[in-house]
Write an enzyme that holds these catalytic residues in place. Structure first.
Site, PDB file in Angstrom:
ATOM      1  N   LYS A 248       9.268  25.963  34.659  1.00  0.00           N
ATOM      2  CA  LYS A 248       9.624  24.817  33.820  1.00  0.00           C
ATOM      3  C   LYS A 248       8.401  24.216  33.140  1.00  0.00           C
ATOM      4  O   LYS A 248       8.297  23.011  32.971  1.00  0.00           O
ATOM      5  CB  LYS A 248      10.330  23.762  34.671  1.00  0.00           C
ATOM      6  N   CYS A 249       7.491  25.058  32.719  1.00  0.00           N
ATOM      7  CA  CYS A 249       6.217  24.641  32.139  1.00  0.00           C
ATOM      8  C   CYS A 249       6.225  24.942  30.641  1.00  0.00           C
ATOM      9  O   CYS A 249       6.922  25.841  30.190  1.00  0.00           O
ATOM     10  CB  CYS A 249       5.098  25.427  32.843  1.00  0.00           C
ATOM     11  N   GLY A 250       5.425  24.213  29.898  1.00  0.00           N
ATOM     12  CA  GLY A 250       5.296  24.489  28.472  1.00  0.00           C
ATOM     13  C   GLY A 250       4.746  25.874  28.182  1.00  0.00           C
ATOM     14  O   GLY A 250       4.955  26.412  27.101  1.00  0.00           O
TER      15      GLY A 250
ATOM     16  N   THR B 144       5.598  28.531  29.988  1.00  0.00           N
ATOM     17  CA  THR B 144       6.549  29.503  30.528  1.00  0.00           C
ATOM     18  C   THR B 144       6.869  30.635  29.549  1.00  0.00           C
ATOM     19  O   THR B 144       7.043  31.777  29.981  1.00  0.00           O
ATOM     20  CB  THR B 144       7.828  28.793  31.021  1.00  0.00           C
TER      21      THR B 144
END
Length: 159
Positions: free
Chosen positions: A35-37, A39
């Site tokens: 759920k990371c930028g 990803t």
């Protein structure tokens, strides 16, 4: 520990995997988060894997929840997310810590071999390490480094 092949890691099913099983192969070892930028880098990592797997490249993904809790609690959710959204076929291992007193020994070793800017700690998700076919850490890449930028070093060192 003298190289990456001296370590054992945990698979998503709880069994242990000796990294010596990858001896003789170049590796990209990366701490990941679903759920990371960053990803979307899964796509680029998978493209490298597709392109160079037949020449021995292995990419090892290690989910980590230390940066703003950006990983699923359940490892099955993580692996399903990676496969469904990015077609990930390279190995994803059990969730680990990469910094602090509970940091996995593999990542402690990686950080000691290749320090980042200003410190050895990993600053965020998708820090990538390039390991040669002898188990030596040869490069460290910032989370902002697109996986396509690693291809030049892959060719230089291994292909």
């Amino acid at each position: 520990m003298t190289n990456v092949y001296d370590f054992t890691v945990k698979l998503t099913n709880g069994h242990q995997k000796e990294l010596s099983d990858y001896e003789g192969k170049p590796l990209i070892i990366v701490n990941t988060a679903s759920k990371c930028g960053f990803t979307p880098q899964f796509k680029g990592l998978q493209e490298l894997y597709d392109k160079y797997q037949d020449r021995g490249l292995e990419i090892l993904g290690f989910p980590c929840d230390q940066f703003n809790n950006q990983e699923f609690d359940n490892i099955e959710d993580t692996t399903a997310f990676c496969q469904l959204n990015y077609g990930v076929k390279f190995p994803i291992f059990a969730k680990i810590d990469v910094n602090g007193e509970n940091a996995h020994p593999l990542f402690t070793f990686l950080k000691e071999q290749k320090k980042g800017i200003l410190s050895k700690n990993i600053k965020w998700n998708f820090t990538k390490f390039l390991v040669d076919s002898k188990g030596n850490v040869v490069e460290r890449y910032a989370p902002t480094t697109d996986p396509s930028k690693i291809e030049e070093d892959l060719i230089k060192y291994f292909m």
